[in-house]
Write a protein that holds these residues in place. Structure first.
Motif, PDB file in Angstrom:
ATOM      1  N   ALA A 101       7.480  73.826  42.773  1.00  0.00           N
ATOM      2  CA  ALA A 101       7.837  72.958  43.889  1.00  0.00           C
ATOM      3  C   ALA A 101       7.056  71.654  43.823  1.00  0.00           C
ATOM      4  CB  ALA A 101       7.569  73.668  45.217  1.00  0.00           C
ATOM      5  N   LEU A 102       5.783  71.739  43.438  1.00  0.00           N
ATOM      6  CA  LEU A 102       4.970  70.526  43.310  1.00  0.00           C
ATOM      7  C   LEU A 102       5.528  69.611  42.233  1.00  0.00           C
ATOM      8  CD1 LEU A 102       2.481  68.859  44.039  1.00  0.00           C
ATOM      9  CD2 LEU A 102       1.165  70.241  42.408  1.00  0.00           C
ATOM     10  N   ALA A 103       5.977  70.191  41.130  1.00  0.00           N
ATOM     11  CA  ALA A 103       6.583  69.383  40.064  1.00  0.00           C
ATOM     12  C   ALA A 103       7.833  68.672  40.583  1.00  0.00           C
ATOM     13  CB  ALA A 103       6.929  70.273  38.877  1.00  0.00           C
ATOM     14  N   GLY A 104       8.632  69.386  41.392  1.00  0.00           N
ATOM     15  CA  GLY A 104       9.811  68.760  41.972  1.00  0.00           C
ATOM     16  C   GLY A 104       9.454  67.628  42.909  1.00  0.00           C
ATOM     17  N   ARG A 105       8.391  67.826  43.705  1.00  0.00           N
ATOM     18  CA  ARG A 105       7.967  66.772  44.627  1.00  0.00           C
ATOM     19  C   ARG A 105       7.494  65.527  43.877  1.00  0.00           C
ATOM     20  NH1 ARG A 105       6.682  67.958  49.897  1.00  0.00           N
ATOM     21  NH2 ARG A 105       6.356  65.705  50.006  1.00  0.00           N
ATOM     22  N   ILE A 106       6.849  65.731  42.747  1.00  0.00           N
ATOM     23  CA  ILE A 106       6.393  64.587  41.949  1.00  0.00           C
ATOM     24  C   ILE A 106       7.590  63.763  41.482  1.00  0.00           C
ATOM     25  CG2 ILE A 106       5.287  63.908  39.789  1.00  0.00           C
ATOM     26  CD1 ILE A 106       3.425  66.318  40.143  1.00  0.00           C
ATOM     27  N   ILE A 107       8.659  64.455  41.070  1.00  0.00           N
ATOM     28  CA  ILE A 107       9.860  63.752  40.620  1.00  0.00           C
ATOM     29  C   ILE A 107      10.506  63.000  41.772  1.00  0.00           C
ATOM     30  CG2 ILE A 107      12.192  64.050  39.705  1.00  0.00           C
ATOM     31  CD1 ILE A 107      11.127  66.410  38.074  1.00  0.00           C
ATOM     32  N   THR A 108      10.699  63.675  42.919  1.00  0.00           N
ATOM     33  CA  THR A 108      11.364  63.021  44.047  1.00  0.00           C
ATOM     34  C   THR A 108      10.546  61.846  44.569  1.00  0.00           C
ATOM     35  OG1 THR A 108      10.365  64.614  45.596  1.00  0.00           O
ATOM     36  CG2 THR A 108      12.555  65.123  44.747  1.00  0.00           C
ATOM     37  N   ASN A 112      11.773  58.070  44.635  1.00  0.00           N
ATOM     38  CA  ASN A 112      11.733  57.423  45.949  1.00  0.00           C
ATOM     39  C   ASN A 112      13.106  56.946  46.408  1.00  0.00           C
ATOM     40  OD1 ASN A 112      10.497  56.463  48.296  1.00  0.00           O
ATOM     41  ND2 ASN A 112      10.239  54.405  47.443  1.00  0.00           N
ATOM     42  N   THR A 113      14.080  57.854  46.385  1.00  0.00           N
ATOM     43  CA  THR A 113      15.433  57.495  46.768  1.00  0.00           C
ATOM     44  C   THR A 113      15.776  58.097  48.124  1.00  0.00           C
ATOM     45  OG1 THR A 113      17.720  57.464  46.010  1.00  0.00           O
ATOM     46  CG2 THR A 113      16.485  59.489  45.636  1.00  0.00           C
ATOM     47  N   SER A 114      16.996  57.900  48.576  1.00  0.00           N
ATOM     48  CA  SER A 114      17.476  58.448  49.835  1.00  0.00           C
ATOM     49  C   SER A 114      18.700  59.312  49.569  1.00  0.00           C
ATOM     50  CB  SER A 114      17.818  57.329  50.829  1.00  0.00           C
ATOM     51  OG  SER A 114      16.666  56.564  51.132  1.00  0.00           O
ATOM     52  N   GLN A 115      19.069  60.121  50.577  1.00  0.00           N
ATOM     53  CA  GLN A 115      20.131  61.096  50.387  1.00  0.00           C
ATOM     54  C   GLN A 115      21.464  60.683  50.996  1.00  0.00           C
ATOM     55  OE1 GLN A 115      18.634  63.050  47.920  1.00  0.00           O
ATOM     56  NE2 GLN A 115      19.721  64.711  48.895  1.00  0.00           N
ATOM     57  N   THR A 117      23.936  58.501  50.350  1.00  0.00           N
ATOM     58  CA  THR A 117      25.164  58.266  49.587  1.00  0.00           C
ATOM     59  C   THR A 117      24.991  58.770  48.160  1.00  0.00           C
ATOM     60  OG1 THR A 117      24.521  56.050  48.812  1.00  0.00           O
ATOM     61  CG2 THR A 117      25.705  56.189  50.928  1.00  0.00           C
ATOM     62  N   TYR A 118      26.120  59.097  47.530  1.00  0.00           N
ATOM     63  CA  TYR A 118      26.104  59.524  46.138  1.00  0.00           C
ATOM     64  C   TYR A 118      25.669  58.382  45.220  1.00  0.00           C
ATOM     65  CZ  TYR A 118      27.801  61.243  41.642  1.00  0.00           C
ATOM     66  OH  TYR A 118      27.884  61.632  40.328  1.00  0.00           O
ATOM     67  N   GLU A 119      26.003  57.145  45.613  1.00  0.00           N
ATOM     68  CA  GLU A 119      25.671  55.989  44.770  1.00  0.00           C
ATOM     69  C   GLU A 119      24.168  55.814  44.602  1.00  0.00           C
ATOM     70  OE1 GLU A 119      29.751  55.702  45.990  1.00  0.00           O
ATOM     71  OE2 GLU A 119      27.893  56.009  47.134  1.00  0.00           O
ATOM     72  N   ILE A 120      23.396  56.122  45.645  1.00  0.00           N
ATOM     73  CA  ILE A 120      21.949  55.911  45.564  1.00  0.00           C
ATOM     74  C   ILE A 120      21.205  57.156  45.071  1.00  0.00           C
ATOM     75  CG2 ILE A 120      21.413  56.627  47.924  1.00  0.00           C
ATOM     76  CD1 ILE A 120      19.852  53.672  45.992  1.00  0.00           C
ATOM     77  N   ALA A 121      21.841  58.339  45.190  1.00  0.00           N
ATOM     78  CA  ALA A 121      21.172  59.575  44.777  1.00  0.00           C
ATOM     79  C   ALA A 121      22.185  60.574  44.232  1.00  0.00           C
ATOM     80  CB  ALA A 121      20.408  60.178  45.948  1.00  0.00           C
ATOM     81  N   PRO A 122      22.820  60.285  43.114  1.00  0.00           N
ATOM     82  CA  PRO A 122      23.880  61.162  42.616  1.00  0.00           C
ATOM     83  C   PRO A 122      23.418  62.587  42.325  1.00  0.00           C
ATOM     84  CG  PRO A 122      23.232  59.542  40.953  1.00  0.00           C
ATOM     85  CD  PRO A 122      22.579  59.134  42.233  1.00  0.00           C
ATOM     86  N   VAL A 123      22.274  62.738  41.672  1.00  0.00           N
ATOM     87  CA  VAL A 123      21.796  64.075  41.319  1.00  0.00           C
ATOM     88  C   VAL A 123      21.388  64.853  42.566  1.00  0.00           C
ATOM     89  CG1 VAL A 123      20.068  65.379  40.025  1.00  0.00           C
ATOM     90  CG2 VAL A 123      21.042  63.297  39.046  1.00  0.00           C
ATOM     91  N   PHE A 124      20.625  64.221  43.442  1.00  0.00           N
ATOM     92  CA  PHE A 124      20.115  64.920  44.615  1.00  0.00           C
ATOM     93  C   PHE A 124      21.220  65.275  45.603  1.00  0.00           C
ATOM     94  CE2 PHE A 124      15.948  62.543  43.751  1.00  0.00           C
ATOM     95  CZ  PHE A 124      15.506  63.580  42.940  1.00  0.00           C
ATOM     96  N   VAL A 125      22.258  64.461  45.687  1.00  0.00           N
ATOM     97  CA  VAL A 125      23.378  64.786  46.575  1.00  0.00           C
ATOM     98  C   VAL A 125      24.083  66.046  46.081  1.00  0.00           C
ATOM     99  CG1 VAL A 125      25.685  64.043  47.287  1.00  0.00           C
ATOM    100  CG2 VAL A 125      23.747  62.476  47.480  1.00  0.00           C
TER     101      VAL A 125
END
Length: 266
Positions: A101-108, A112-115, A117-125
């Protein structure tokens, strides 16, 4: 006001940026992860507020500091903070340190994106949709939508808002002033997160006195919702209404009340 002189920056120097981040992460690994999860260390180096202010030196200055000072401040922040990954830290909501989980937090945090729209965060959406699909499946839903909440307070407020919308689905078009007064019945032992929500959602909040337990039963509502009237009309009897109060049962009684209820929060 800051001086007109720009603060020291590492922009344009990738070597210095990498050196700083590696040094900071080294401090995190040593102090927060290794020491912070060791039973031989303290959960927290506790200090009273005034003393801690002096130790941390939290003054906001117009000038930057050297890398050595920054690293020392990182160590101080970790040293005087509560180590939630410590084996002797106990909390009703969270504890422990999961390296994945810590490794995931480092990536996010690095992206430093937002959730929104798909355009700004395609993978996370797409990840969000998959997690929500799994959560819906756990409760037996094959379709639907969902939203992640940052904490219990806003989660409870969302729940009350949904209850209001379920009872009056046209409230968005008609406006709140066209609705009858709405009441929210809770036990006096209800958590602090429920107390501000009625005011934000323009509801009447009524606390019901219950025995020494953490559940709200139907007969606890009798003094609040006119016991004599309900019993006179044959709509309430302790022999009939056994078990926990549920929205479905309460909804049947809504027609006999002058103040329509929302879903009770037990």
């Amino acid at each position: 006001m800051a001086d007109s002189e720009a603060l020291p920056s590492l922009a344009g120097d990738p070597v210095a940026v990498e050196a700083l981040l590696r040094a900071v992460f080294g401090v995190v690994v040593d102090e927060a992860i290794q020491k912070g999860t060791s039973a031989s260390q303290k959960v927290c180096e506790w200090k009273e507020p005034e003393e801690l202010k002096q130790l941390l030196d939290l003054e906001l200055r117009s000038q930057g500091e050297s890398q050595e000072q920054i690293l020392e401040r990182c160590r101080a922040v970790i040293r005087y903070s509560v180590k939630t990954g410590h084996p002797r830290f106990f909390n009703q909501l969270f504890s422990g340190l999961d390296p994945h989980a810590l490794a995931g937090r480092i990536i996010t945090e690095s992206l430093n994106t937002s959730q929104y729209t798909y355009e700004i965060a395609p993978v996370f959406v797409l990840m969000e949709e998959e997690v929500l699909r799994k959560l819906r499946a756990l409760v037996g839903w094959s379709s639907g939508d969902g939203i992640f909440c940052p904490g219990g307070s806003i989660s409870n407020m969302y729940a009350v808002n949904l209850a209001r919308y379920q009872r009056y689905p046209d409230c968005k078009q008609r406006g709140l002033r066209t609705l009858p007064p709405l009441a929210l019945f809770t036990s006096k032992e209800v958590g602090k997160t429920h107390r501000p929500n009625p005011g934000l959602l323009i509801l009447i909040s009524s606390h019901v006195t219950t025995p020494s337990r953490r559940e709200l039963r139907f007969w606890d509502l009798a003094p609040t919702v006119s016991e004599s009237r309900l019993m006179r009309e044959g709509k309430w009897s302790p022999r009939i209404w056994r078990g926990r109060l549920v929205w479905l049962r309460l909804r049947v009684l809504c027609r006999s009340w002058s103040v329509p209820p929302l879903a009770p929060l037990c």
